[in-house]
Design an enzyme around this catalytic site. Structure first.
Site, PDB file in Angstrom:
ATOM      1  N   ARG A 100       0.833  -1.209   0.000  1.00 36.60           N
ATOM      2  CA  ARG A 100       0.000   0.000   0.000  1.00 36.60           C
ATOM      3  C   ARG A 100       0.861   1.250   0.000  1.00 36.60           C
ATOM      4  NH1 ARG A 100      -2.613   1.583   4.829  1.00 36.60           N
ATOM      5  NH2 ARG A 100      -2.489  -0.536   5.587  1.00 36.60           N
ATOM      6  N   ARG A 121      -1.863  -3.894  23.597  1.00 35.41           N
ATOM      7  CA  ARG A 121      -3.096  -3.161  23.914  1.00 35.41           C
ATOM      8  C   ARG A 121      -3.355  -3.272  25.412  1.00 35.41           C
ATOM      9  NH1 ARG A 121      -7.394  -4.872  19.962  1.00 35.41           N
ATOM     10  NH2 ARG A 121      -6.306  -3.406  18.601  1.00 35.41           N
ATOM     11  N   GLU A 183       4.120  -0.449  19.158  1.00 37.08           N
ATOM     12  CA  GLU A 183       2.908   0.387  19.202  1.00 37.08           C
ATOM     13  C   GLU A 183       2.110   0.028  20.453  1.00 37.08           C
ATOM     14  OE1 GLU A 183      -0.522   1.562  16.082  1.00 37.08           O
ATOM     15  OE2 GLU A 183      -0.809  -0.391  17.028  1.00 37.08           O
TER      16      GLU A 183
HETATM   17  P1  0O2 Z   1      -4.605  -4.354  13.720  1.00 34.69           P
HETATM   18  O1  0O2 Z   1      -5.220  -5.657  13.379  1.00 34.69           O
HETATM   19  O2  0O2 Z   1      -5.092  -3.824  15.042  1.00 34.69           O
HETATM   20  O3  0O2 Z   1      -3.122  -4.329  13.595  1.00 34.69           O
HETATM   21  P2  0O2 Z   1      -1.678   2.765   9.656  1.00 34.69           P
HETATM   22  O4  0O2 Z   1      -1.361   1.973  10.917  1.00 34.69           O
HETATM   23  O5  0O2 Z   1      -0.538   3.619   9.211  1.00 34.69           O
HETATM   24  O6  0O2 Z   1      -2.272   1.905   8.602  1.00 34.69           O
HETATM   25  P3  0O2 Z   1      -2.844   4.886  10.969  1.00 34.69           P
HETATM   26  O7  0O2 Z   1      -4.164   5.570  10.747  1.00 34.69           O
HETATM   27  O8  0O2 Z   1      -1.637   5.708  10.919  1.00 34.69           O
HETATM   28  O9  0O2 Z   1      -2.825   3.693   9.957  1.00 34.69           O
HETATM   29  O10 0O2 Z   1      -2.804   4.149  12.321  1.00 34.69           O
HETATM   30  P4  0O2 Z   1      -3.575   4.475  13.629  1.00 34.69           P
HETATM   31  O11 0O2 Z   1      -4.589   5.511  13.437  1.00 34.69           O
HETATM   32  O12 0O2 Z   1      -2.528   4.742  14.663  1.00 34.69           O
HETATM   33  O13 0O2 Z   1      -4.349   3.117  13.904  1.00 34.69           O
HETATM   34  C1  0O2 Z   1      -3.749   1.883  13.817  1.00 34.69           C
HETATM   35  C2  0O2 Z   1      -4.476   0.851  14.674  1.00 34.69           C
HETATM   36  O14 0O2 Z   1      -5.416   1.451  15.563  1.00 34.69           O
HETATM   37  C3  0O2 Z   1      -5.297  -0.133  13.850  1.00 34.69           C
HETATM   38  O15 0O2 Z   1      -4.450  -1.185  13.493  1.00 34.69           O
HETATM   39  C4  0O2 Z   1      -6.377  -0.575  14.852  1.00 34.69           C
HETATM   40  O16 0O2 Z   1      -5.855  -1.524  15.774  1.00 34.69           O
HETATM   41  C5  0O2 Z   1      -6.625   0.703  15.607  1.00 34.69           C
HETATM   42  N1  0O2 Z   1      -7.672   1.528  14.956  1.00 34.69           N
HETATM   43  C6  0O2 Z   1      -7.490   2.714  14.355  1.00 34.69           C
HETATM   44  N2  0O2 Z   1      -8.632   3.202  13.892  1.00 34.69           N
HETATM   45  C7  0O2 Z   1      -9.594   2.307  14.210  1.00 34.69           C
HETATM   46  C8  0O2 Z   1     -11.012   2.261  13.996  1.00 34.69           C
HETATM   47  O17 0O2 Z   1     -11.611   3.133  13.416  1.00 34.69           O
HETATM   48  N3  0O2 Z   1     -11.669   1.167  14.477  1.00 34.69           N
HETATM   49  C9  0O2 Z   1     -11.038   0.160  15.133  1.00 34.69           C
HETATM   50  N4  0O2 Z   1     -11.776  -0.861  15.570  1.00 34.69           N
HETATM   51  N5  0O2 Z   1      -9.690   0.169  15.335  1.00 34.69           N
HETATM   52  C10 0O2 Z   1      -8.986   1.229  14.879  1.00 34.69           C
HETATM   53  P5  0O2 Z   1      -4.669  -1.997  12.157  1.00 34.69           P
HETATM   54  O18 0O2 Z   1      -3.348  -2.135  11.532  1.00 34.69           O
HETATM   55  O19 0O2 Z   1      -5.776  -1.414  11.345  1.00 34.69           O
HETATM   56  O20 0O2 Z   1      -5.175  -3.373  12.627  1.00 34.69           O
END
Ligand code: 0O2
Length: 246
Positions: A100, A121, A183
């Protein structure tokens, strides 16, 4: 060595023999057979090692939170942490994220560009506990803050709330020390309840997620109100306890 093989056998297996079609396509597109075998030979061991290092970093950070939880309970007669979950990002998600972001696949590039391979978490009892624990962690002299996203003060437009920290901490290996990024997501039980269900609904087949966003947003707002009410009840109880002690 034997232990490492056992823990990461699935990763090795994936790399050596049975790449999922999606992963194969994304790592190896535009490469000929010779180049593919070179990538596999070059990356398999270093990738497996990197995942072990991230696992070690998670153990370090988890211990730090467990220690803080114990110390807090000595002073306040309650635990601020309800639960702790750790996870390593799956190979599929790593490859998907690199793709991506248009970054060619290599172990070095993963380490340089992805900061959420190791994730922990922390689910807290109360909103204030989140900031207390985050402050305590960041005060430690072997923890460096790389990035902070406060989705509690500034929730996402869908209502998502949590405090996200990217921290760097050392792991001590046989001959050297290696700095690793982790993280950290801190949230209350109510925030976790919402995020877990929202995550499940988002990936449900045949469900029009867009049509549910308003309702989900309202649930997030109601959960936030609940958190504030619980915080105020806790404060009341603490005040009453103090008065009784006087
Ligand atoms: P998983 O399965 O938890 O690893 P990026 O990480 O760069 O793609 P961004 O926006 O910079 O995206 O990251 P951000 O905002 O710090 O969020 C990353 C993680 O936060 C996500 O990991 C989710 O665990 C959680 N998260 C963020 N936004 C949401 C949301 O709207 N709903 C839910 N349920 N969780 C959220 P991953 O990698 O998506 O998934």
């Amino acid at each position: 060595m034997e232990r490492k093989k056992k823990v990461f056998a699935p990763v090795e297996e994936l790399f050596r023999t049975s790449f999922g079609e999606k992963v194969k396509e994304r790592i190896f597109q535009n490469l000929d057979t010779q180049e593919i075998s070179e990538v596999m030979l070059r990356e398999t061991d270093s990738f497996t090692n990197l995942m072990v290092y991230y696992k070690c970093a998670l153990m370090e950070i988890e211990t730090k939170f467990r220690v803080l939880n114990e110390e807090f309970s000595l002073e306040h007669d309650r635990n601020p942490i309800e639960s702790i979950k750790t996870r390593l990002k799956s190979v599929d998600s790593i490859v998907e994220k690199m793709h991506r972001r248009n970054i060619p696949f290599s172990t070095e590039a993963i380490e340089e560009n992805l900061f959420d391979i190791a994730g922990i978490r922390i689910v807290c009892s109360f909103r204030e506990d989140i900031y207390f624990l985050a402050d305590c962690l960041l005060k430690q002299d072997d923890v460096t803050l790389i990035e902070k996203k406060d989705y509690i003060t500034n929730p996402k437009s869908n209502g998502y709330r949590s405090l996200h920290l990217i921290v760097e901490t050392p792991i001590f290996l046989k001959n050297n020390k290696k700095m690793m990024k982790v993280e950290v997501q801190l949230r209350t039980i109510a925030m976790d309840f919402w995020a877990s269900l929202e995550h499940k609904l988002k990936y449900k087949k045949d469900v029009d997620y867009e049509s549910l966003t308003q309702e989900l947003y309202e649930c997030a707002e109601e959960s936030a109100i609940l958190d504030m009410k619980m915080d105020s009840i806790r404060k009341k109880i603490e005040r009453l306890q103090k008065n009784e002690e006087l």
